[in-house]
Motif scaffolding. Structure first.
Motif, mmCIF file in Angstrom:
data_model
loop_
_atom_site.group_PDB
_atom_site.id
_atom_site.type_symbol
_atom_site.label_atom_id
_atom_site.label_comp_id
_atom_site.label_asym_id
_atom_site.label_seq_id
_atom_site.Cartn_x
_atom_site.Cartn_y
_atom_site.Cartn_z
ATOM 1 N N ALA A 147 58.569 111.710 47.800
ATOM 2 C CA ALA A 147 59.349 111.765 49.040
ATOM 3 C C ALA A 147 58.400 111.970 50.211
ATOM 4 C CB ALA A 147 60.378 112.890 48.979
ATOM 5 N N ILE A 198 60.754 105.691 46.306
ATOM 6 C CA ILE A 198 61.144 106.923 46.991
ATOM 7 C C ILE A 198 62.055 107.702 46.058
ATOM 8 C CG2 ILE A 198 62.386 107.911 48.947
ATOM 9 C CD1 ILE A 198 61.748 105.277 50.440
ATOM 10 N N TYR A 226 58.462 116.822 45.533
ATOM 11 C CA TYR A 226 58.325 116.010 46.746
ATOM 12 C C TYR A 226 57.245 114.930 46.572
ATOM 13 C CZ TYR A 226 61.165 119.380 49.365
ATOM 14 O OH TYR A 226 62.188 120.166 49.826
ATOM 15 N N MET A 237 60.181 112.488 55.171
ATOM 16 C CA MET A 237 59.255 111.892 54.196
ATOM 17 C C MET A 237 58.172 111.062 54.857
ATOM 18 S SD MET A 237 61.334 108.717 52.498
ATOM 19 C CE MET A 237 59.780 107.983 52.037
ATOM 20 N N PHE A 270 63.666 111.521 46.145
ATOM 21 C CA PHE A 270 63.794 112.824 46.787
ATOM 22 C C PHE A 270 63.858 113.939 45.744
ATOM 23 C CE2 PHE A 270 65.058 110.232 50.377
ATOM 24 C CZ PHE A 270 64.496 110.925 51.434
#
Length: 670
Positions: free
Chosen positions: A532, A518, A529, A177, A520
């Motif tokens: 991420a 964040i 994404y 990431m 995922f």
């Protein structure tokens, strides 16, 4: 060893009632080392399971070995057998549960994919070898396979590297990431695009998460399946080595986030039932499954398990030249109840019989081995209970880590931001929280790590500014919420970093106030994404305020790293006054002054400091950091004599203190 020889007891008399337990855990490690290595042996000689098990080239071909005491038959299948079971690839049983197969040179090749078919009484299944050094997921089937990996040896550019730990300044990061794109970043992209940023930011170490192979990307690397395989989703082992090599060229140490506290439950990919049994690597009873993490708990009482884990430490140190480890989930290892639901309000809680002596012994031996292999290696314990001795050397009666994470500090800042109005922030409380630690243990202080950036939580900048970050971060936008957030963001970081007694940690992007959380890819977000990744363009843009926070962090780190052994200098309190919300302290020739008041400005505010002349070397209110420039940084301050304090060498240092500001002054040498 007798208790009178242990420095941990000399340094803390309150531990005397528990001397028996402390001496006992020390002797447990001594006795276990003798049991494993013999009376004259070394752990470095013992911890070589990775050189025996797994697949290896030999003088006349290849050899493959696996430890599987419950298995009744093991056969390799793969590209070399067209994925069919063939008699020539059947392993033969040897002693102590070991199975072996020898190949001719052309039977298998570098790059071949393979698995084991393991049979046991009542069943069989496909398995990934425990010591596989490369494991790859098929893009179509999503199944994992081991891969024969035997390329030409990597040629290291930096032959010897010694980490700079005076002080240790860690940049916590995640390879996947770390990129701008909505996808998974690679080792090579990190090496070429992110390492230069970290070097420019002044950090002297990176702590890399999610290195050991894990089936589920969204686990952040904490549900490990293959302990000897660097995650192939980021690239090849050689590309990881190149990243580490380049970091060393830049003077940056590389710390691995190692997970030995538990393992993923998966059976086809992991160690769950590698030989069909439930208790090969893990406890076979009610302790097998971690009650909070949906994972499996290692049985540290088994010598074969200790060998597996110790050899794992040695493998990463020698094969990839990592400079040390941050051990995840140490609290969970130390206690039978994993530390869950326990307050740890007194020393009794650390010595009440609920401690896992086998796990403590393993951690002690792991630290001993790591420093035996590399005396300059760095070991950090992620430990929240506060067990005494975690970061005390083994010879002094400790478990041997170099540092422990100061996990109470981020909790304190979150609680302060959530529950206290700005005008209720108390310097006495802040100073106590940041400096209240065991004198004989070094800590890693931090405002926030990856934990505080995950969905379900909030980063400090997002708690401070929230939705206004979306609309008011342009340089020409004078928004009060943003101004407050940026001011406190800088102050919180400065007061935390400047009071360290070991090291300081920052999670990537937080130095410039990376917005949002964040998250995922997962089913709940459509496998996106979007969150991420790291939006580096925000700090690179000249029209946004993120660059101000980054510039401040750079200069703060530069000041701290510019003082040799900064972390060892005493933190001398000069002034604290809760009703003014003013705090001042000194380290070496640097004076740190904070005015946490949201509304009060003070003219000629007096702080008792050593007599002399002082110059401003850092101001959070500087325009180059997004401040208002109310502190004249060109003025030199001469202390004013006071006969009352003359006998102790103190005089009045009188300063202008704007609201929500901090400044660092340096005493000029005469």
């Amino acid at each position: 060893m007798k208790k009178k020889t242990l420095n941990i007891l000399k340094n803390d008399p309150w531990l005397e009632p528990y001397a028996g337990a402390i001496v006992g855990r020390h002797n447990d490690a001594v006795n276990k080392e003798i049991e494993l290595c013999g009376p004259d042996g070394k752990l470095d000689t013992f911890a070589n399971a990775h050189n025996y098990f797994g697949i290896h080239r030999t003088a006349d071909g290849w050899v493959f070995r696996e430890w599987a005491p419950n298995a009744t038959a093991i056969t390799l299948i793969g590209d070399f057998s067209r994925w069919k079971v063939m008699k020539k690839y059947a392993l033969k049983p040897k002693k102590n549960g070991v199975w072996e197969l020898k190949f001719k040179p052309d039977d298998i090749h570098h790059g071949d994919f393979y698995k084991m078919i393991v049979s046991w009484e009542g069943g069989s299944g496909e398995r990934i070898p425990a010591y596989a050094t490369r494991v790859v997921q098929d893009e179509n089937t999503h199944l994992f396979s081991a891969q024969v990996w035997s390329p030409a040896p990597y040629k290291w550019k930096v032959r010897r590297f010694r980490p700079d730990t005076r002080p240790l300044l860690i940049y916590e990061c995640h390879i996947g990431m770390a990129q701008e794109k909505e996808g998974i970043g690679s080792y090579t992209e990190f090496r070429d695009l992110v390492l230069p940023r970290i070097a420019a930011d002044g950090y002297n170490a990176i702590q890399i998460m999610a290195i050991q192979e894990h089936p589920y990307y969204g686990s952040f690397g904490y549900h490990v399946s293959s302990f000897y395989a660097p995650s192939s989703r980021f690239g090849t082992p050689e590309e990881l080595k190149s990243l580490i090599d380049r970091a060393h060229e830049l003077g940056i140490a590389v710390i691995m986030d190692i997970v030995h506290s538990h393992a993923v439950k998966n059976e086809a990919e992991g160690l769950g039932r590698l030989d069909g049994s439930y208790n090969q690597y893990f406890y076979g009873d009610s302790r097998r499954e971690h009650p909070a993490w949906d994972s499996l708990c290692f049985d540290y009482g088994k010598n074969d398990v200790i060998n597996f884990l110790l050899s794992n430490c040695k493998y990463w140190l020698q094969e990839f030249r990592f400079d040390g480890f941050r051990f995840d989930g140490v609290t969970s290892m130390l206690y039978y109840n994993h530390g869950l639901g326990q307050a740890f309000g007194s020393y009794d809680d650390y010595y009440n019989g609920g401690q896992d002596a086998n796990a403590i012994t393993y951690l002690t031996l792991a630290n001993k081995l790591i420093h035996e292999i590399n005396p300059s290696a760095i070991t950090i314990a992620e430990e929240m209970s506060g067990m005494p001795g975690i970061a005390v050397p083994f010879k002094d009666g400790g478990i041997g880590f170099d540092y422990r994470m100061a996990m109470g500090i981020p909790d304190y800042w979150i609680k302060t931001l959530k529950e206290r109005k700005d005008e209720d922030w108390k310097p006495t409380s802040i100073f106590w929280e940041l400096t209240n630690r065991r004198a004989d243990e070094k800590t890693i202080s931090y405002v926030e790590s990856h934990d505080q950036a995950l969905v379900g939580d909030k980063t400090v900048i997002f708690r401070l500014i929230d939705k206004d970050m979306y609309w008011h971060m342009m340089k020409d936008d004078d928004n009060m919420a943003v101004a407050r957030g940026m001011a406190l963001h800088k102050m919180i970081r400065l007061v935390t970093a400047s009071t360290i007694n070991g090291g300081y940690l920052n999670f990537m992007g937080n130095e410039f106030g990376h917005p949002e959380w964040i998250d995922f890819p997962r089913e709940g977000n459509g496998w996106s994404y979007k969150y991420a990744r790291r939006q580096w363009d925000l700090v690179d843009r000249e029209d946004l305020k993120y660059m101000f926070l980054n510039a401040f962090d750079n200069d703060m780190i530069n000041i701290i790293s510019g003082v040799y052994n900064f972390q060892s200098l005493p933190v001398v309190k000069l002034w604290e006054k809760d009703d003014d919300q003013v705090l001042a302290y000194m380290r070496g020739d640097l004076v740190f002054v904070f005015n946490f008041s949201p509304v009060k400005a003070f003219t000629g505010y007096g702080i008792l400091a050593p007599a002399g002349e002082y110059e401003v070397v850092l101001s959070t209110d500087s325009p180059k950091y997004g401040g208002y420039g109310n502190i004249d940084e060109n003025v030199h301050h001469l202390t004013q004599h006071d006969p009352v304090y003359a006998p102790v060498g103190r005089e009045w240092l009188r300063l202008y203190l704007p609201p929500r500001s901090a400044q660092v002054l340096r005493m000029k040498k005469s």
